[in-house]
Each structure stands twice: as structure tokens, then as C-alpha cells.
Design an enzyme around this catalytic site. Sequence first.
Site, PDB file in Angstrom:
ATOM      1  N   SER A 170       0.871  -1.181   0.000  1.00  0.00           N
ATOM      2  CA  SER A 170       0.000   0.000   0.000  1.00  0.00           C
ATOM      3  C   SER A 170       0.905   1.228   0.000  1.00  0.00           C
ATOM      4  O   SER A 170       2.094   1.124   0.358  1.00  0.00           O
ATOM      5  CB  SER A 170      -0.840  -0.009   1.285  1.00  0.00           C
ATOM      6  N   TYR A 184      -2.006  -1.188  10.405  1.00  0.00           N
ATOM      7  CA  TYR A 184      -1.969  -1.316   8.945  1.00  0.00           C
ATOM      8  C   TYR A 184      -0.645  -0.780   8.391  1.00  0.00           C
ATOM      9  O   TYR A 184       0.007  -1.413   7.563  1.00  0.00           O
ATOM     10  CB  TYR A 184      -3.165  -0.552   8.363  1.00  0.00           C
TER      11      TYR A 184
HETATM   12  P1  NAD Z   1     -11.395  -6.289   0.036  1.00  0.00           P
HETATM   13  O1  NAD Z   1     -11.971  -6.191   1.420  1.00  0.00           O
HETATM   14  O2  NAD Z   1     -12.244  -5.979  -1.138  1.00  0.00           O
HETATM   15  O3  NAD Z   1     -10.754  -7.739  -0.193  1.00  0.00           O
HETATM   16  C1  NAD Z   1     -10.014  -8.389   0.809  1.00  0.00           C
HETATM   17  C2  NAD Z   1      -9.889  -9.853   0.446  1.00  0.00           C
HETATM   18  O4  NAD Z   1      -9.169 -10.506   1.505  1.00  0.00           O
HETATM   19  C3  NAD Z   1     -11.245 -10.555   0.350  1.00  0.00           C
HETATM   20  O5  NAD Z   1     -11.217 -11.537  -0.677  1.00  0.00           O
HETATM   21  C4  NAD Z   1     -11.384 -11.232   1.714  1.00  0.00           C
HETATM   22  O6  NAD Z   1     -12.225 -12.374   1.687  1.00  0.00           O
HETATM   23  C5  NAD Z   1      -9.935 -11.617   1.955  1.00  0.00           C
HETATM   24  N1  NAD Z   1      -9.658 -11.893   3.359  1.00  0.00           N
HETATM   25  C6  NAD Z   1      -9.856 -11.085   4.431  1.00  0.00           C
HETATM   26  N2  NAD Z   1      -9.523 -11.746   5.561  1.00  0.00           N
HETATM   27  C7  NAD Z   1      -9.093 -12.978   5.189  1.00  0.00           C
HETATM   28  C8  NAD Z   1      -8.630 -14.116   5.893  1.00  0.00           C
HETATM   29  N3  NAD Z   1      -8.514 -14.139   7.225  1.00  0.00           N
HETATM   30  N4  NAD Z   1      -8.270 -15.211   5.177  1.00  0.00           N
HETATM   31  C9  NAD Z   1      -8.392 -15.234   3.825  1.00  0.00           C
HETATM   32  N5  NAD Z   1      -8.829 -14.185   3.103  1.00  0.00           N
HETATM   33  C10 NAD Z   1      -9.180 -13.083   3.797  1.00  0.00           C
HETATM   34  O7  NAD Z   1     -10.111  -5.334   0.101  1.00  0.00           O
HETATM   35  P2  NAD Z   1      -9.156  -4.755  -1.051  1.00  0.00           P
HETATM   36  O8  NAD Z   1      -9.279  -3.288  -0.987  1.00  0.00           O
HETATM   37  O9  NAD Z   1      -9.342  -5.461  -2.334  1.00  0.00           O
HETATM   38  O10 NAD Z   1      -7.739  -5.110  -0.409  1.00  0.00           O
HETATM   39  C11 NAD Z   1      -6.865  -6.090  -0.950  1.00  0.00           C
HETATM   40  C12 NAD Z   1      -5.449  -5.735  -0.541  1.00  0.00           C
HETATM   41  O11 NAD Z   1      -5.096  -4.474  -1.103  1.00  0.00           O
HETATM   42  C13 NAD Z   1      -5.258  -5.605   0.979  1.00  0.00           C
HETATM   43  O12 NAD Z   1      -4.021  -6.168   1.346  1.00  0.00           O
HETATM   44  C14 NAD Z   1      -5.244  -4.110   1.176  1.00  0.00           C
HETATM   45  O13 NAD Z   1      -4.519  -3.739   2.309  1.00  0.00           O
HETATM   46  C15 NAD Z   1      -4.579  -3.645  -0.103  1.00  0.00           C
HETATM   47  N6  NAD Z   1      -4.811  -2.247  -0.436  1.00  0.00           N
HETATM   48  C16 NAD Z   1      -6.080  -1.768  -0.641  1.00  0.00           C
HETATM   49  C17 NAD Z   1      -6.234  -0.434  -0.971  1.00  0.00           C
HETATM   50  C18 NAD Z   1      -7.587   0.171  -1.244  1.00  0.00           C
HETATM   51  O14 NAD Z   1      -7.657   1.406  -1.386  1.00  0.00           O
HETATM   52  N7  NAD Z   1      -8.644  -0.602  -1.357  1.00  0.00           N
HETATM   53  C19 NAD Z   1      -5.127   0.409  -1.080  1.00  0.00           C
HETATM   54  C20 NAD Z   1      -3.861  -0.115  -0.852  1.00  0.00           C
HETATM   55  C21 NAD Z   1      -3.720  -1.445  -0.539  1.00  0.00           C
END
Ligand code: NAD
Length: 264
Positions: A146, A159
Site C-alpha cells: 500500500s 496497517y
Molecule cells: P477487500 O476487502 O475488497 O478484499 C479483501 C480480500 O481478503 C477478500 O477476498 C477477503 O475475503 C480476503 N480476506 C480477508 N480476511 C481474510 C482471511 N482471514 N483469510 C483469507 N482471506 C481473507 O479489500 P481490497 O481493498 O481489495 O484489499 C486487498 C489488498 O489491497 C489488501 O491487502 C489491502 O490492504 C490492499 N490495499 C487496498 C487499498 C484500497 O484502497 N482498497 C489500497 C492499498 C492497498
Amino acid sequence: MLTTNLKDKVAIVTGSTSGIGLGIAKSLAAQGVNVVLNGLGTAKEVNAIRGEIERTHGMRTGYSDADMSKPEAVRGMIEASAELMGRVDILINNAGIQFTAPAEEFPVEKWDAILAINLSAAFHGIAAALPVMKKQGWGRIVNIASVHGLVGSTHKAAYVAAKHGLVGLTKVVGLETAGTGITINAVCPGWVRTPLVEKQIADLADQKRISVAEAATELLGDKQPSRGFVMPEQLGDTVAFLCSPAGDQITGTSIAVDGAWTAQ
Ligand code: NAD
């Protein structure tokens, strides 16, 4: 034209039942990669995602319900995938959760869960995948970190700590695998409009008594100079690029996809 040469490779994408992970799974399948999905969801939801990827791209899919907060489950997922698919070429450590509170009020169980899922799961997955990739003489690992792996923000102690840790882990494994045919990199997205961010938009709307649309604009305006959300598909294609021959010498580093957030 970029040639990815990924036809018939096998990828495991953690947290791919939603958001960014799902975007990555689709981008890799579009490049001819067979994908093992992972994440929370009902059997019906998972089957719908698998069906769509298989129909659209004609690739094989698998699914692991491994809980990324459990070290043995993470390692077991890698071993089971290698057995089921015959190989593991690509590992995308993407599963992640978020919780916000000032450091002195941060609930200990939330700290532990964020560190376990956003950081330790990547360590366990990498440790289990490296022997398989070394035997194959080729591998690609991409850690979805991130902008919070590069800079801080208030109320995100766990985080930010986990994501900085993931960037550090990427550097160390990059050094340890350099020259082996295996690369490892971190992708550092800014705001992406997924369920994880939707909650932060809703909280901001509540807190400031403004509409969800206004809150989304304010969220972007605060941090992301491009004023546009990053799309999951754009991150999927960034990952595909890192997995392509163009990425052979890109390792141990981080790529920000953040609309100039970290340029400030
Ligand atoms: P999201 O909530 O849409 O997806 C998260 C995924 O992780 C889902 O498939 C969920 O089922 C899975 N998950 C959560 N807990 C779990 C567990 N204990 N075991 C197995 N799977 C699990 O979120 P996202 O925004 O797509 O985030 C995905 C990644 O991207 C994360 O690591 C997040 O930190 C990172 N990220 C997101 C953003 C953003 O703006 N959305 C920005 C930077 C980084």
C-alpha cells in the site's frame, strides 16, 4: 506490444474473492494463467467467481478457503495448490483487512489480526512457495502492500506497521533470491474503491454528515492528487507486467500506483 509469456502458468492469489485480488485473478487469467482463488465467501459466491473466470478466459481455477490469519493454513494452501495444479509459478499475497483508531485506543485483537493477515501470511506463503519455485527455476511473488508501506497516516498504526513490514520483507527476499529466476516485488496502491475503502468512505460521510459521493471526493482530495480512484484491473495489469519477461530484473522493489500520493 508487451508479451507476458504466462500461458499455462499457475498462480495463487490470496484474498481474491473481492476487490483488488479479484481484479488480479482476472488479469492473470486473461494472460492464460490458471488461478487458485482464496478468500472469504459462501460456496455460491466462490462458484460464481470461478465460473465467470473459467467461461471468460477458458482457464482452470481452484479455490482454497485457507484462513490467512493461521500460519499452518497458509502453508497448507501452498502445498495443496502445488499438488492440485502440478506447480506454483506465481504467488500474489493480497489478502488484507483494515481497522482505524488512535494508537492508544487500538484494540489488541485488531492489531494482532492485521499483523497476522496483512504481514505474517505473506511470510508463511513465501516460505512455503520458495522451495517449489526454486525447483522449477522460475517464480514471481507480488506482495500487495500500500502507499501505507511507504508513508504513514493517522489512526492506522497496525496497517501502516504491517505494510512497511511487507515492503521490508520484499527487499530481504529479493536479495535472497536474486539471480535464481525468482523475483519478488511490492505493489503500493493508493485509494482503490473496494469494500475495504467503502467502509472508510461511509464512516467519513457519517462523521461529517455529508453524502457518500461527497465523502469519496473528500477522501481522494485529502491524499490522492490525481483525484481518481485506482481500478482493481489496473493493479491486475501491473501485476501481469511484473510477472512478464519485462520484469526479469525488477526485484526487491516497490511500485506505487497511487495518483502521486507519495510524491508529496
Ligand atoms: P477487500 O476487502 O475488497 O478484499 C479483501 C480480500 O481478503 C477478500 O477476498 C477477503 O475475503 C480476503 N480476506 C480477508 N480476511 C481474510 C482471511 N482471514 N483469510 C483469507 N482471506 C481473507 O479489500 P481490497 O481493498 O481489495 O484489499 C486487498 C489488498 O489491497 C489488501 O491487502 C489491502 O490492504 C490492499 N490495499 C487496498 C487499498 C484500497 O484502497 N482498497 C489500497 C492499498 C492497498
